[in-house]
Design a protein around this motif. Sequence first.
Motif, PDB file in Angstrom:
ATOM      1  N   ARG A 121      -4.047  -1.816  -0.132  1.00  0.00           N
ATOM      2  CA  ARG A 121      -2.693  -2.337  -0.348  1.00  0.00           C
ATOM      3  C   ARG A 121      -2.482  -2.696  -1.825  1.00  0.00           C
ATOM      4  NH1 ARG A 121      -2.798  -5.316   3.686  1.00  0.00           N
ATOM      5  NH2 ARG A 121      -3.543  -7.216   2.700  1.00  0.00           N
ATOM      6  N   SER A 124       0.347  -4.417   5.487  1.00  0.00           N
ATOM      7  CA  SER A 124       0.539  -2.972   5.330  1.00  0.00           C
ATOM      8  C   SER A 124      -0.733  -2.257   4.890  1.00  0.00           C
ATOM      9  CB  SER A 124       1.649  -2.699   4.313  1.00  0.00           C
ATOM     10  OG  SER A 124       2.858  -3.292   4.714  1.00  0.00           O
ATOM     11  N   ASP A 125      -0.804  -0.977   5.200  1.00  0.00           N
ATOM     12  CA  ASP A 125      -1.914  -0.114   4.801  1.00  0.00           C
ATOM     13  C   ASP A 125      -1.338   1.271   4.519  1.00  0.00           C
ATOM     14  OD1 ASP A 125      -4.453   0.827   4.252  1.00  0.00           O
ATOM     15  OD2 ASP A 125      -5.247   0.523   6.267  1.00  0.00           O
TER      16      ASP A 125
END
Length: 382
Positions: free
Chosen positions: A148, A277-278
Amino acid sequence: MFASRGEEPSTRLQLARLSLCRFRNYDQITLCPQAPILVLTGENGSGKTNLLEAISLLTPGRGLRGAPLGQFGQNGSTHWGIASHMLVDGETMELGTGLQPGADTPRRIFLLNGKPLRNQNTWENPLAAVWLTPQMDRLFSESTSGRRRFLDRLVMAAYPHHARELAAYDRAMSQRNRLLQTRSNEQVWLSGLEAAMARHGVSVAAARNETVRQINLYAQQDMDAFPAVQVRLLCAIADRLEHTPALQVEDWLKEQLAASRTVDREKERSSLGVHKSDFQLTDLKKNLSAALASTGQQKSLLIGLILAHARLVRDHRGTAPLLLLDEPLVHLDEQRRLSLQKILQNFQSTVLITGTDRAPFAPLQGHAQFATLRQGAFLSIC
């Protein structure tokens, strides 16, 4: 950056001088590159990466190591500084950074053409940098947070305001987490913090979405020996933005955060948001995920991504970014080593590249300046 027929030439960016004072293992040193490519060689610990890090600190964010302020000064010194002289199509631009003197809490200050600026994210200048480090070789086998941060650096190079949105989101999230533990009955206060998280979080997700979309456009074709790649963002908020107006996504996120207060208080952290998030990186033609690829394949995919991103930054900002490559030849086969050095010869800004030995960079002879470092000083420059 990579000039080809039919393309409009971008503004050329040249690093003309870099001066360091009490930075890392350097007491005082000045570097004046005389060629578009500078090859830095020397034993491990000689200071090669420190030079690249100094340049990276002239761009938004915390530099290529993401280190805290207390680690930059030589032997813990608070009187360190970085000064640079750039040429943008021949026009002079002076950039510098260091610690604010006399401040109770360490705080970086920034100078643009001799004038102080409030923070680096307000800079209106064409400087951006793209970098590759050995630590990135483990990007797809380690933590989601590392990937991230890597993605956010790509976003910031094209959209400097992204750093401000990230910081605002993190502040609101930290305050919400703390409030849930201490005064969870403060409904109005919590709602305000959740509204801030939603507002800044949607902005962060939108910038990531747009950057990924554009990178994928630039990365559809092989670049010499490096494969075409595709990036896929893994984020529920970003997914919603693909088919729902931003204000509606903000409202949805506020509702989700309010509904998760009890769970988040028990876990002592926010369970939903852009901090989760990724992304996935895939070889477009082989349909091979970087997470399943060999070390050499991962390095090739990563370089393909970096090169595509550099093209994006060039076209978005009108100026090719500085390219900082720390030990990039490691894990590459001979074909890709030659390919990378061929590509670098057509780059439209200063390239700094490091390695322990000079021999692997023989294809750059006649195109690059070579410098050898030892214990924070130049042993030779030619």
